[in-house]
Scaffold this motif. Structure first.
Motif, mmCIF file in Angstrom:
data_model
loop_
_atom_site.group_PDB
_atom_site.id
_atom_site.type_symbol
_atom_site.label_atom_id
_atom_site.label_comp_id
_atom_site.label_asym_id
_atom_site.label_seq_id
_atom_site.Cartn_x
_atom_site.Cartn_y
_atom_site.Cartn_z
ATOM 1 N N ASP A 109 0.833 -1.209 0.000
ATOM 2 C CA ASP A 109 0.000 0.000 0.000
ATOM 3 C C ASP A 109 0.863 1.254 0.000
ATOM 4 N N ASN A 110 1.964 1.193 0.739
ATOM 5 C CA ASN A 110 2.850 2.353 0.778
ATOM 6 C C ASN A 110 3.532 2.574 -0.561
ATOM 7 N N LEU A 111 3.808 1.476 -1.274
ATOM 8 C CA LEU A 111 4.336 1.630 -2.620
ATOM 9 C C LEU A 111 3.321 2.358 -3.519
ATOM 10 N N GLY A 112 2.047 2.046 -3.344
ATOM 11 C CA GLY A 112 1.004 2.753 -4.091
ATOM 12 C C GLY A 112 0.973 4.224 -3.743
ATOM 13 N N ARG A 113 1.198 4.514 -2.465
ATOM 14 C CA ARG A 113 1.236 5.918 -2.062
ATOM 15 C C ARG A 113 2.435 6.629 -2.672
ATOM 16 N N LEU A 114 3.564 5.941 -2.707
ATOM 17 C CA LEU A 114 4.734 6.524 -3.339
ATOM 18 C C LEU A 114 4.507 6.730 -4.838
ATOM 19 N N ARG A 115 3.753 5.830 -5.452
ATOM 20 C CA ARG A 115 3.433 6.016 -6.863
ATOM 21 C C ARG A 115 2.543 7.251 -7.054
ATOM 22 N N ASP A 116 1.633 7.493 -6.106
ATOM 23 C CA ASP A 116 0.823 8.716 -6.165
ATOM 24 C C ASP A 116 1.728 9.947 -6.156
ATOM 25 N N VAL A 117 2.719 9.919 -5.262
ATOM 26 C CA VAL A 117 3.648 11.044 -5.173
ATOM 27 C C VAL A 117 4.405 11.206 -6.485
ATOM 28 N N LYS A 118 4.854 10.074 -7.062
ATOM 29 C CA LYS A 118 5.587 10.136 -8.327
ATOM 30 C C LYS A 118 4.720 10.711 -9.447
ATOM 31 N N TYR A 119 3.457 10.332 -9.461
ATOM 32 C CA TYR A 119 2.526 10.828 -10.476
ATOM 33 C C TYR A 119 2.348 12.338 -10.363
ATOM 34 N N TYR A 120 2.100 12.836 -9.157
ATOM 35 C CA TYR A 120 1.886 14.270 -8.992
ATOM 36 C C TYR A 120 3.175 15.064 -9.208
ATOM 37 N N GLU A 121 4.332 14.435 -8.871
ATOM 38 C CA GLU A 121 5.594 15.095 -9.155
ATOM 39 C C GLU A 121 5.782 15.281 -10.664
ATOM 40 N N PHE A 122 5.495 14.220 -11.411
ATOM 41 C CA PHE A 122 5.643 14.285 -12.864
ATOM 42 C C PHE A 122 4.686 15.322 -13.457
ATOM 43 N N LEU A 123 3.439 15.297 -12.990
ATOM 44 C CA LEU A 123 2.442 16.243 -13.504
ATOM 45 C C LEU A 123 2.811 17.675 -13.138
ATOM 46 N N TYR A 124 3.264 17.883 -11.894
ATOM 47 C CA TYR A 124 3.634 19.224 -11.452
ATOM 48 C C TYR A 124 4.832 19.744 -12.247
ATOM 49 N N GLU A 125 5.820 18.901 -12.489
ATOM 50 C CA GLU A 125 7.002 19.310 -13.244
ATOM 51 C C GLU A 125 6.617 19.691 -14.680
ATOM 52 N N LEU A 126 5.753 18.889 -15.272
ATOM 53 C CA LEU A 126 5.312 19.176 -16.640
ATOM 54 C C LEU A 126 4.570 20.516 -16.724
ATOM 55 N N LEU A 127 3.628 20.722 -15.810
ATOM 56 C CA LEU A 127 2.862 21.968 -15.821
ATOM 57 C C LEU A 127 3.739 23.173 -15.500
ATOM 58 N N ALA A 128 4.736 22.988 -14.606
ATOM 59 C CA ALA A 128 5.621 24.098 -14.251
ATOM 60 C C ALA A 128 6.437 24.554 -15.462
ATOM 61 N N LYS A 129 6.896 23.602 -16.277
ATOM 62 C CA LYS A 129 7.661 23.967 -17.472
ATOM 63 C C LYS A 129 6.794 24.751 -18.452
ATOM 64 N N GLN A 130 5.591 24.272 -18.650
ATOM 65 C CA GLN A 130 4.707 24.958 -19.591
ATOM 66 C C GLN A 130 4.264 26.324 -19.054
ATOM 67 N N TYR A 131 4.138 26.433 -17.750
ATOM 68 C CA TYR A 131 3.793 27.716 -17.142
ATOM 69 C C TYR A 131 4.908 28.738 -17.386
#
Length: 410
Positions: free
Chosen positions: A309-331
């Motif tokens: 379950d904690n691995l799933g939580r870490l995957r959530d963090v990885k997903y939002y990190e990737f999305l945040y990084e992508l949006l920050a570049k485009q911003y």
């Protein structure tokens, strides 16, 4: 006898053919006779009207027109749009979002609409105190008068022309230039360009992604403190990375489709293609998650505090990190594009004080007044002649008197 009859026929033939010519000649003569009979009205009325029109036109105030021409920014591919289109599939089709979310529009129509807005009009009214100048107490009447004195059009060459009429040539030029000043002020606070609207879009998405990332990190930190982390091989960790990327691409596709539906119909080929790509990404994600023991994104908290379950939580963090990084570049790219568009309006011809009046056209006023008076006087002359002839015919005169009685003209 036959010869006599034949000669009589020859004598009658010209006589029978001559009446049409005589009638036409008489008709033309009749017209001239009528005009000559009423020559005082036919010539006198236009003369009086011409003199009156000339005198009145001399008392009309001179009107001057201040003219300015501006060139609005033209549509072009921005740096962010070009980069997004190149990255294409790796970013989940965000390039299509940048160009399609705003929809196609004519920039000239947009800026003409801004120039004709109530906000711009009110600022011009306040700047020149037009209420006192026009002698109007209500603001709505002043706006209506200003709209009457102002002409704003977009030409086929892409140039917007602003014409303002006023009795004072200097004020006419200043008011025309004031429209451009107010347009620039308003566009600084409004997102009217593609770059500014894209910057606002990414700014909102970035703030939301940041909040989601913070929440996911807090959930993962609590889970690790309680349940630890399961031992997963390199293949499993790679699957976590792939799943996070797929989820980020799916999120971007969903945002893209939502934006496209604001301006595209369901039968739009680009929209259908994007929907097909979204379905393909979802199928791929379902296949990967179906073979993984890790809980889907956002579900880690509901299954307890085990290592998986904690691995799933870490995957959530990885997903939002990737999305945040992508949006920050485009911003950041959108902010650069917006800075490039800082001077969004170029003034081609600044209004200068006109040295010639634009109105009134005194010669045209006199000419049209003369033509109108001449037409009315000729019409009156023929009408008067028709009435006189009607009265001369006793039978028709009696019937005319009956008509006058019914109409109450007595």
């Amino acid at each position: 006898m036959p010869e006599q009859t034949h000669s009589e026929n020859l004598k009658d033939a010209p006589a029978s053919q001559s009446p049409p010519a005589d009638e036409n000649e008489v008709s033309l003569l009749d017209l001239l006779i009528v005009l000559a009979k009423h020559k005082r009205i036919v010539l006198g009325v236009p003369f009086v009207v011409v003199v009156a029109a000339a005198i009145v036109s001399l008392f009309l105030p001179n009107i001057y027109t201040g003219t300015t021409r501006i060139l609005p920014p033209q549509q072009s591919a921005s740096a962010a749009s070009a980069l997004l289109n190149q990255l294409g599939g790796a970013l989940g089709g965000l390039g299509g979002l940048a160009s399609g979310a705003l929809g196609a529009r004519n920039p000239n129509e947009l800026y003409v609409g801004v120039l004709k807005s109530r906000t711009v009009a009110d600022n011009v009214i306040s700047r020149f105190e037009l209420g006192k100048l026009y002698g109007e107490d209500r603001l709505s009447d002043v706006r209506r008068r200003l709209e009457k004195e102002t002409t704003i059009v977009a030409g086929r060459d892409g140039i917007i022309t602003v014409d303002v009429d006023d009795k004072d040539p200097k004020r006419a030029a200043e008011m025309a230039n004031a429209y451009v000043d107010e347009l620039m002020k308003l566009t600084r606070v409004l997102a009217v360009t593609e770059a500014s609207q894209r910057r606002l879009f990414f700014e909102r998405q970035l703030l939301q992604a940041k909040d989601n990332l913070t929440a996911a990190e807090m959930v993962a930190r609590k889970g690790l403190q309680k349940g630890g982390l399961a031992q997963v091989d390199a293949q499993g960790r790679s699957m976590i990375e792939v799943t996070a990327r797929l989820r980020a691409q799916i999120s971007l596709k969903e945002v893209q489709i939502g934006s496209m539906r604001t301006f595209a119909a369901e039968g739009n080929p680009e929209l259908q293609r994007t929907q097909q790509e979204l379905e393909a990404l979802r199928r791929e994600l379902g296949r990967i998650e179906g073979s993984s023991p890790i809980a889907p994104i956002g579900k880690g908290e509901a299954s307890g505090n085990s290592g998986l379950d904690n691995l799933g939580r870490l995957r959530d963090v990885k997903y939002y990190e990737f999305l945040y990084e992508l949006l920050a570049k485009q911003y950041e790219l959108a902010k650069i594009d917006e800075a490039k568009d800082a001077t969004i309006v170029q003034v081609m011809d600044k209004a200068i004080e006109p040295d010639r009046k634009s109105k009134p056209k005194r010669l045209l006023i006199v000419l049209f007044s003369a033509l109108g008076a001449l037409f009315l006087s000729i019409t009156w002359a023929f009408f008067r002649e028709a009435i006189d002839r009607l009265k001369a015919d006793t039978e028709r005169a009696s019937r005319f008197e009956i008509l006058r009685g019914y109409l109450g003209w007595k």
